[in-house]
Design an enzyme around this catalytic site. Structure first.
Site, PDB file in Angstrom:
ATOM      1  N   ASN A   1      28.326  32.800  43.791  1.00  0.00           N
ATOM      2  CA  ASN A   1      28.602  32.705  42.396  1.00  0.00           C
ATOM      3  C   ASN A   1      29.485  31.836  42.010  1.00  0.00           C
ATOM      4  OD1 ASN A   1      26.916  35.481  42.193  1.00  0.00           O
ATOM      5  ND2 ASN A   1      28.737  36.382  43.063  1.00  0.00           N
TER       6      ASN A   1
ATOM      7  N   HIS B   1      32.980  30.689  47.784  1.00  0.00           N
ATOM      8  CA  HIS B   1      32.689  31.494  48.881  1.00  0.00           C
ATOM      9  C   HIS B   1      31.210  31.963  48.848  1.00  0.00           C
ATOM     10  CE1 HIS B   1      33.925  34.145  45.825  1.00  0.00           C
ATOM     11  NE2 HIS B   1      33.086  34.787  45.948  1.00  0.00           N
TER      12      HIS B   1
ATOM     13  N   GLY C   1      29.630  35.296  37.364  1.00  0.00           N
ATOM     14  CA  GLY C   1      30.263  36.659  38.102  1.00  0.00           C
ATOM     15  C   GLY C   1      31.379  36.165  38.985  1.00  0.00           C
ATOM     16  N   GLN C   2      31.707  34.958  39.235  1.00  0.00           N
ATOM     17  CA  GLN C   2      32.666  34.653  40.170  1.00  0.00           C
ATOM     18  C   GLN C   2      33.931  35.424  39.789  1.00  0.00           C
ATOM     19  OE1 GLN C   2      33.323  30.277  40.869  1.00  0.00           O
ATOM     20  NE2 GLN C   2      34.700  30.591  42.799  1.00  0.00           N
TER      21      GLN C   2
HETATM   22  P1  AMP Z   1      32.523  37.048  43.651  1.00  0.00           P
HETATM   23  O1  AMP Z   1      32.256  37.863  42.473  1.00  0.00           O
HETATM   24  O2  AMP Z   1      31.375  36.029  43.809  1.00  0.00           O
HETATM   25  O3  AMP Z   1      33.964  36.101  43.421  1.00  0.00           O
HETATM   26  O4  AMP Z   1      32.830  38.053  44.817  1.00  0.00           O
HETATM   27  C1  AMP Z   1      34.262  38.206  45.366  1.00  0.00           C
HETATM   28  C2  AMP Z   1      34.011  39.390  46.331  1.00  0.00           C
HETATM   29  O5  AMP Z   1      35.123  39.434  47.092  1.00  0.00           O
HETATM   30  C3  AMP Z   1      33.588  40.573  45.744  1.00  0.00           C
HETATM   31  O6  AMP Z   1      32.196  41.051  46.301  1.00  0.00           O
HETATM   32  C4  AMP Z   1      34.698  41.453  46.278  1.00  0.00           C
HETATM   33  O7  AMP Z   1      34.136  42.977  46.635  1.00  0.00           O
HETATM   34  C5  AMP Z   1      35.129  40.788  47.504  1.00  0.00           C
HETATM   35  N1  AMP Z   1      36.497  41.154  47.598  1.00  0.00           N
HETATM   36  C6  AMP Z   1      37.670  41.141  46.982  1.00  0.00           C
HETATM   37  N2  AMP Z   1      38.892  41.327  47.743  1.00  0.00           N
HETATM   38  C7  AMP Z   1      38.371  41.692  49.059  1.00  0.00           C
HETATM   39  C8  AMP Z   1      39.244  41.967  49.988  1.00  0.00           C
HETATM   40  N3  AMP Z   1      40.383  42.203  50.134  1.00  0.00           N
HETATM   41  N4  AMP Z   1      38.519  41.967  51.285  1.00  0.00           N
HETATM   42  C9  AMP Z   1      36.963  41.851  51.332  1.00  0.00           C
HETATM   43  N5  AMP Z   1      36.437  41.607  49.999  1.00  0.00           N
HETATM   44  C10 AMP Z   1      37.000  41.432  49.063  1.00  0.00           C
END
Ligand code: AMP
Length: 114
Positions: free
Chosen positions: A87, A100, A93-94
């Site tokens: 994303n 990542h 939706g980032q």
């Molecule tokens: P995005 O929406 O592509 O930026 O994805 C961010 C992702 O990070 C989401 O799927 C969250 O659930 C995940 N996330 C946020 N905080 C943590 C955390 N402490 N440990 C593991 N995953 C996380």
């Protein structure tokens, strides 16, 4: 100074994560809010906010991230396939401003994505 992102805090071991893969440049851990039975987040240890922030210096790191994907998939036994998602930016939706990939598996995924 801007506060650390949640992923940088995981890299620095300030908050716990269920780590499934690590090498000198990459870290992968289970997503805290999984969208499928297997949901792993794969990040570079270098703080890169998004794809627009990538420079030619990052070529090797991007290659290492992609090369880590099949290793992680094999170690987790994702024999029926997986979806690799990145994303990038607001419309995608980032939420976390640290580049990542999401590795999603364990159920069928529709196309086109939502
Ligand atoms: P995005 O929406 O592509 O930026 O994805 C961010 C992702 O990070 C989401 O799927 C969250 O659930 C995940 N996330 C946020 N905080 C943590 C955390 N402490 N440990 C593991 N995953 C996380």
């Amino acid at each position: 100074m801007a506060s650390k992102s949640v992923f940088k805090r995981i890299i620095d071991r300030e908050i716990p994560a269920d780590i499934v893969y690590e090498d000198g440049d990459c870290l992968a851990f289970r997503d805290i809010n999984p969208q499928s039975p297997v949901h792993v987040v794969l990040i570079p240890k270098k703080e890169i906010a998004d794809f627009q922030s990538v420079t030619t210096e990052d070529e090797a790191i991007l290659g290492k991230l992609l090369m880590a994907v099949p290793r992680i998939a094999a170690s987790l036994g994702l024999n029926n396939g997986f979806r690799l998602v990145l994303n990038n930016g607001r419309d995608a939706g980032q939420e976390v401003k640290h580049l990542h990939f999401h590795i999603l598996a364990g159920r069928p995924f529709g196309w086109p994505p939502g």
